[in-house]
Design a protein around this motif. Structure first.
Motif, short mmCIF file in Angstrom:
data_model
loop_
_atom_site.label_atom_id
_atom_site.label_comp_id
_atom_site.label_asym_id
_atom_site.label_seq_id
_atom_site.Cartn_x
_atom_site.Cartn_y
_atom_site.Cartn_z
N PRO A 47 0.83 -1.19 0.00
CA PRO A 47 0.00 0.00 0.00
C PRO A 47 0.88 1.26 0.00
CG PRO A 47 -0.58 -1.47 1.80
CD PRO A 47 0.71 -1.96 1.25
N HIS A 48 0.36 2.33 -0.57
CA HIS A 48 1.14 3.55 -0.57
C HIS A 48 0.79 4.38 0.67
CE1 HIS A 48 -2.58 5.03 -2.48
NE2 HIS A 48 -2.27 6.19 -1.95
N CYS A 49 1.67 5.29 0.98
CA CYS A 49 1.48 6.12 2.17
C CYS A 49 0.46 7.21 1.86
CB CYS A 49 2.80 6.76 2.58
SG CYS A 49 4.04 5.57 3.08
N SER A 50 -0.58 7.25 2.64
CA SER A 50 -1.58 8.29 2.51
C SER A 50 -1.97 8.72 3.92
CB SER A 50 -2.79 7.76 1.74
OG SER A 50 -3.74 8.78 1.58
N VAL A 51 -1.83 9.99 4.21
CA VAL A 51 -2.10 10.48 5.57
C VAL A 51 -2.96 11.73 5.51
CG1 VAL A 51 0.07 9.57 6.47
CG2 VAL A 51 -0.02 11.90 5.61
N SER A 52 -3.64 12.00 6.58
CA SER A 52 -4.36 13.27 6.69
C SER A 52 -3.80 14.04 7.88
CB SER A 52 -5.86 13.03 6.85
OG SER A 52 -6.11 12.20 7.95
N VAL A 66 8.87 12.71 3.63
CA VAL A 66 8.93 11.32 4.11
C VAL A 66 10.32 10.78 3.88
CG1 VAL A 66 8.02 9.00 3.82
CG2 VAL A 66 6.54 10.91 3.46
N ASP A 67 10.81 10.05 4.82
CA ASP A 67 12.01 9.25 4.56
C ASP A 67 11.82 7.87 5.19
OD1 ASP A 67 12.32 9.87 7.19
OD2 ASP A 67 14.11 11.07 6.94
N PHE A 117 1.26 9.87 -1.01
CA PHE A 117 2.66 9.74 -1.43
C PHE A 117 2.80 8.63 -2.45
CE2 PHE A 117 2.78 11.88 2.61
CZ PHE A 117 3.75 12.85 2.43
N LEU A 118 1.77 8.55 -3.30
CA LEU A 118 1.69 7.47 -4.29
C LEU A 118 2.91 7.41 -5.19
CD1 LEU A 118 -0.21 5.32 -5.66
CD2 LEU A 118 -0.94 7.17 -7.15
N SER A 359 13.48 14.03 -5.06
CA SER A 359 12.38 13.34 -5.71
C SER A 359 11.08 14.05 -5.48
CB SER A 359 12.27 11.94 -5.17
OG SER A 359 12.31 11.98 -3.77
N CYS A 360 10.96 15.18 -6.04
CA CYS A 360 9.68 15.88 -5.95
C CYS A 360 9.06 15.92 -7.32
CB CYS A 360 9.89 17.29 -5.44
SG CYS A 360 8.40 18.23 -5.38
#
Length: 361
Positions: A47-52, A66-67, A117-118, A359-360
């Motif tokens: 799963p990819h990181c997804s936060v609120s 993110v690191d 952060f897909l 990596s932006c």
DNA sequence: TCCTCTAACACTTTTGAATCGC
DNA sequence: AGCGATTCAAAAGTGTTAGAGG
């Protein structure tokens, strides 16, 4: 829309909260033992990181990064349907940070909708020029999120950080999936894997590599031929499903009746691991929001700080590696590394470890 | 021999430019 | 002319697996 001054009292730095959006999905992977594919050219997470986020000052600009943090100081191998420690971890690869492409943006923007952060990619290529996050395969990591108030990526280094991490996002980096149960989960949840779920793998098994023609140039997809009705040309994955059930039975066998807590006590960590289920025993997932109060600025180069603090010494000799993340958290809090004041004067340190992402997207 | 990594594969989803209609 | 909706080709991304290499 009338613009009123921000209510500074209501949005203090310490009130920032971060919630893992797809926590249920992460947990279902975590129960089995999350694996993330890393490739030379970079692979997205699933799963990819997804936060609120909440608690930000609406009109102040923030940079979100993110690191990846080493979960412990071990290298692993997949043996006999389970992960085992395979020795000491490799030296830390170059530390890279992925900055959310919307950064910098006002707090209202970040709080409006979940952050995805897909597009973040993981690679095992230490010479990577694309800015992907570099990891060692067969090591365990977890993503660490940094929220900092800054008007530009170039002023981030002078701003205080708040960091967040979620235990269920811990994963083992691999170049090929080891645990078939993880593969099943990925295929079930990842739309890109549909082709394999609906019969692609079946054709794979029939394919004879030695008969393959020399590397053909990737043909332009023809939608008229690609969109053939499902079921006409594809075969159901019955054999794979049967295999999987067998695998599940066999992987659960060592659990001796599924008593994970008993296993957690009995198992010698130096011999083998069922790390994820064990960790689940330790974390209270009823609380989805993980807040790490950071009244004092946090040094984001955790890899450096981790190695400076004795996280991998005596504690890891005593405690099972499966507990290492929790141990690391506790240890870190005991040693206070999260609150480690930034060394503004140590230019050498800064130059060694890139602050933000290359990596932006 | 064992383990890890790589590249090719067939397929789906996403992206973005071009086109169309209002 | 400007804007939004639609179409469609190309690109990106997926897990599997044989073979290479250490």
């Amino acid at each position: 829309m009338p613009r009123s001054p921000p209510a500074a009292d209501s949005y203090q730095q310490g009130c920032i909260k971060m919630t893992l959006e797809n926590a249920d999905l992460w947990k279902s992977f975590h129960r089995v033992g999350t694996e993330m594919i890393i490739t030379k050219h970079g692979r997205r997470m699933f799963p990819h990181c997804s936060v609120s986020l909440s608690g930000l000052q609406p009109f102040a600009n923030y940079v979100i990064m993110v690191d990846m943090v080493s979960a412990d100081s071990f290298k692993y191998k997949w043996k006999k349907e389970q992960w085992e420690v395979a020795g000491k971890a490799e030296p830390q690869p170059p530390c890279r940070t992925y900055m959310h492409p919307d950064s910098p943006a006002p707090g209202s923007h970040w709080m409006k909708q979940p952050l995805s952060f897909l597009r973040m990619k993981l690679t095992n290529n230490t010479l990577d020029q694309h800015g992907h996050i570099i990891l060692h395969s067969m090591h365990r990591y977890y993503p660490m999120f940094h929220v900092t108030q800054a008007d530009s990526p170039y002023t981030v280094c002078w701003a205080p950080f708040q960091t967040f991490s979620f235990p269920e996002t811990t994963f083992t980096s691999v170049t090929a999936y080891q645990n078939p149960r993880i593969t099943k989960l990925k295929i079930d949840h990842n739309p890109f894997a549909k082709g394999f779920r609906e019969g692609g793998t079946h054709s794979h098994s029939k394919r004879c590599r030695s008969n393959r023609s020399p590397p053909p140039k990737r043909a332009a997809p023809d939608r008229k031929t690609c969109n053939s009705p499902p079921g006409l040309q594809r075969m159901p994955l019955t054999s794979q499903s049967v295999e999987l059930e067998r695998d599940q039975a066999s992987t659960q066998q060592p659990l001796k009746g599924g008593d994970l807590s008993a296993l957690a006590v009995e198992r010698d960590p130096s011999e083998s691991l069922h790390t994820e289920p064990l960790e689940l025993q330790e974390y209270d997932y009823s609380c989805e929001e993980q807040m790490v109060p950071a009244s004092v600025p946090y040094q984001p180069y955790r890899s450096v700080e981790y190695t400076r603090y004795p996280l991998s010494s005596n504690d890891f000799d005593v405690h099972p590696p499966s507990h290492s993340l929790a141990a690391a958290e506790n240890n870190a809090q005991q040693h206070g590394y999260r609150h480690h004041p930034r060394h503004h004067g140590h230019a050498a340190d800064w130059s060694q470890y890139p602050l933000f992402s290359y990596s932006c997207w």
